[in-house]
Design a protein around this motif. Structure first.
Motif, PDB file in Angstrom:
ATOM      1  N   GLU A  83       0.797  -1.232   0.000  1.00  0.00           N
ATOM      2  CA  GLU A  83       0.000   0.000   0.000  1.00  0.00           C
ATOM      3  C   GLU A  83       0.828   1.280   0.000  1.00  0.00           C
ATOM      4  N   GLY A  84       2.082   1.188   0.409  1.00  0.00           N
ATOM      5  CA  GLY A  84       2.902   2.390   0.506  1.00  0.00           C
ATOM      6  C   GLY A  84       2.937   2.916   1.930  1.00  0.00           C
ATOM      7  N   PRO A  85       3.297   4.180   2.091  1.00  0.00           N
ATOM      8  CA  PRO A  85       3.478   4.763   3.422  1.00  0.00           C
ATOM      9  C   PRO A  85       2.212   4.703   4.290  1.00  0.00           C
ATOM     10  N   LEU A  86       2.426   4.670   5.595  1.00  0.00           N
ATOM     11  CA  LEU A  86       1.316   4.607   6.545  1.00  0.00           C
ATOM     12  C   LEU A  86       0.745   5.985   6.881  1.00  0.00           C
ATOM     13  N   SER A  87       1.466   7.020   6.585  1.00  0.00           N
ATOM     14  CA  SER A  87       1.038   8.366   6.941  1.00  0.00           C
ATOM     15  C   SER A  87      -0.194   8.793   6.147  1.00  0.00           C
ATOM     16  N   PRO A  88      -1.143   9.444   6.824  1.00  0.00           N
ATOM     17  CA  PRO A  88      -2.332   9.914   6.109  1.00  0.00           C
ATOM     18  C   PRO A  88      -2.064  11.139   5.229  1.00  0.00           C
ATOM     19  N   MET A  89      -0.942  11.812   5.484  1.00  0.00           N
ATOM     20  CA  MET A  89      -0.593  13.004   4.714  1.00  0.00           C
ATOM     21  C   MET A  89       0.886  12.950   4.350  1.00  0.00           C
ATOM     22  N   ALA A  92       3.687  14.369   6.613  1.00  0.00           N
ATOM     23  CA  ALA A  92       4.025  13.650   7.836  1.00  0.00           C
ATOM     24  C   ALA A  92       4.647  12.294   7.546  1.00  0.00           C
ATOM     25  N   SER A  93       4.874  11.996   6.287  1.00  0.00           N
ATOM     26  CA  SER A  93       5.431  10.701   5.911  1.00  0.00           C
ATOM     27  C   SER A  93       6.923  10.643   6.199  1.00  0.00           C
ATOM     28  N   ARG A 116       0.013   8.533  12.075  1.00  0.00           N
ATOM     29  CA  ARG A 116       1.003   7.669  11.422  1.00  0.00           C
ATOM     30  C   ARG A 116       1.686   6.750  12.435  1.00  0.00           C
ATOM     31  N   ASP A 117       2.144   7.347  13.542  1.00  0.00           N
ATOM     32  CA  ASP A 117       2.866   6.576  14.546  1.00  0.00           C
ATOM     33  C   ASP A 117       1.977   5.546  15.247  1.00  0.00           C
ATOM     34  N   THR A 118       0.719   5.890  15.445  1.00  0.00           N
ATOM     35  CA  THR A 118      -0.211   4.961  16.095  1.00  0.00           C
ATOM     36  C   THR A 118      -0.508   3.774  15.177  1.00  0.00           C
ATOM     37  N   ILE A 119      -0.728   4.050  13.906  1.00  0.00           N
ATOM     38  CA  ILE A 119      -0.955   2.974  12.937  1.00  0.00           C
ATOM     39  C   ILE A 119       0.285   2.077  12.872  1.00  0.00           C
TER      40      ILE A 119
END
Length: 151
Positions: A83-89, A92-93, A116-119
């Motif tokens: 899926e790629g990076p976990l950051s929503p924005m 913040a990636s 991001r960090d919580t995910i």
């Protein structure tokens, strides 16, 4: 971050294969049990094979099986690879950072970083074995989120 059907279906297939560890499952059986079309599933399993999570066997009794042990398969790694990076924005990636013209003094970036960090915290601490053994429990927000209160 949003998990697409590809990520969801890949995890479904890995769970099914993990539940039949050491056995070869045919593509049609996997498709029937995961409710994924064989064409789409073949694409996903090919990608999982290239990433080293599954192997395939040709022939009449051919199909797919896990290449790694379930405890070696990290869900965070799979989601990032598919899926790629976990950051929503993007601002913040960590891996796909993109600057934003409003970033300096932005009051939203700390929120996106926390999301991001919580995910990442949850996914990186979860293995396929955890899912197979139903070891996932609900965490209360206080267990994950720390918000600094200023006097």
């Amino acid at each position: 971050m949003k998990v697409s059907s590809k990520g969801e279906y890949a995890l479904r297939a890995l769970l099914l294969l993990g539940g039949h560890q050491g056995n070869v499952l045919g593509i049609q059986e996997i498709a029937d049990k995961t409710l994924v079309t064989t064409n789409y599933l073949e694409q996903i399993l090919l990608q999982l094979k290239k990433l080293g999570y599954v192997t395939s066997k040709r022939g009449a009794k051919g199909g797919y099986m896990l290449l790694k042990e379930p405890q070696e398969i990290n869900i965070g790694e799979i989601i990032r690879e598919l899926e790629g990076p976990l950051s929503p924005m993007a601002c913040a990636s960590i891996t796909k950072y993109e600057p934003c013209p409003l970033e300096e003094g932005c009051q939203l970036k700390p929120l996106w970083s926390l999301v991001r960090d919580t995910i990442a915290y949850v996914l990186d601490r979860t293995t396929l074995e955890d899912l197979l053994e139903n070891k996932i429990s609900l965490l209360k927000g206080e267990d994950l989120v720390v918000i600094k209160n200023t006097p």
